[in-house]
Scaffold this active site. Structure first.
Site, mmCIF file in Angstrom:
data_model
loop_
_atom_site.group_PDB
_atom_site.id
_atom_site.type_symbol
_atom_site.label_atom_id
_atom_site.label_comp_id
_atom_site.label_asym_id
_atom_site.label_seq_id
_atom_site.Cartn_x
_atom_site.Cartn_y
_atom_site.Cartn_z
ATOM 1 N N CYS A 1 0.839 -1.201 0.000
ATOM 2 C CA CYS A 1 0.000 0.000 0.000
ATOM 3 C C CYS A 1 0.878 1.256 0.000
ATOM 4 O O CYS A 1 1.602 1.491 -0.948
ATOM 5 C CB CYS A 1 -0.994 -0.039 1.165
ATOM 6 N N HIS B 1 -3.889 -4.766 -0.342
ATOM 7 C CA HIS B 1 -3.508 -5.341 0.952
ATOM 8 C C HIS B 1 -3.560 -6.861 0.866
ATOM 9 O O HIS B 1 -4.634 -7.450 0.973
ATOM 10 C CB HIS B 1 -4.458 -4.848 2.050
ATOM 11 N N GLU C 1 -2.694 -8.976 3.042
ATOM 12 C CA GLU C 1 -3.123 -9.525 4.336
ATOM 13 C C GLU C 1 -4.631 -9.451 4.528
ATOM 14 O O GLU C 1 -5.181 -10.052 5.452
ATOM 15 C CB GLU C 1 -2.402 -8.804 5.482
#
Length: 202
Positions: free
Chosen positions: A79, A182, A184
């Site tokens: 990001c 992202h 994750e």
């Protein structure tokens, strides 16, 4: 023995979610702001949430550590961390980045009813030859939250996404990788990308 992957703690980043994502992907990561730990790591993750200028200012002296390590150590920017890999950003004025990946960061201009920020699930069209995307289809869904995008050179763009217009959603130069989304927060696809980065470290 698991390789040492460090997550750089410079005060801007959702460190816990990145830490948990790397753990789920099979790593034993550590969060640190210690230049010696970063310099000696087998892999480095540069996360980030917020404004480019703040990110570069808070990274401060660690920028030199990152630049030196990136010559031979796999590095993943996430990001804001990806945007900081670029040459510059126009967010709140013109600010210099780390310059590890050629290109500049620009603001989305709303058009066609699309709102800014770009938030939610969208597709990435990947370079299937790049090892960061081993085992994935050429088009996958991942999770984005950003108002600025990287205008990277085509030779360094390993995934592209269209929102208002096409932009680089993942980049690569040497040992350095960056993803605008992202991983994750991107379910099984994001987990696979983190696993592939760990493989690059190994």
């Amino acid at each position: 023995m698991k390789k040492r992957i460090v997550i750089i703690d410079y005060g801007l980043g959702n460190l816990r979610s990145v830490l948990r994502g790397l753990e789920r992907a099979g790593a034993a990561p550590a969060v640190t702001a210690d230049p010696e730990e970063i310099a000696s790591a087998d892999g480095i993750v540069l996360p980030g949430v917020g404004a480019f200028r703040d990110g570069m200012e808070m990274l401060g002296g660690l920028a030199g550590t990152v630049l030196s390590a990136a010559n031979e150590t796999p590095l993943l920017g996430i990001c804001l961390g990806m945007q900081m890999l670029m040459d510059s950003s126009e967010e709140h004025g013109i600010h210099r980045g780390l310059g590890l990946v050629p290109g500049d960061v620009k603001r989305f201009v709303p058009a066609g009813g699309e709102k800014v920020p770009h938030m939610g699930w969208n597709t990435i069209n990947i370079d299937p030859e790049n090892p960061l995307f081993d085992g994935l289809h050429e088009e996958e869904y991942v999770y984005f939250v950003h108002s600025y995008y990287a205008a990277a050179a085509p030779t360094n763009t390993i995934a592209s996404t269209t929102y208002i217009h096409p932009f680089a959603s993942a980049v690569n130069a040497g040992f350095t990788y960056g993803v605008q989304f992202h991983p994750e927060k991107s379910s099984a696809v994001g987990l696979k990308i983190l696993e592939n980065f760990i493989e690059r470290v190994c």
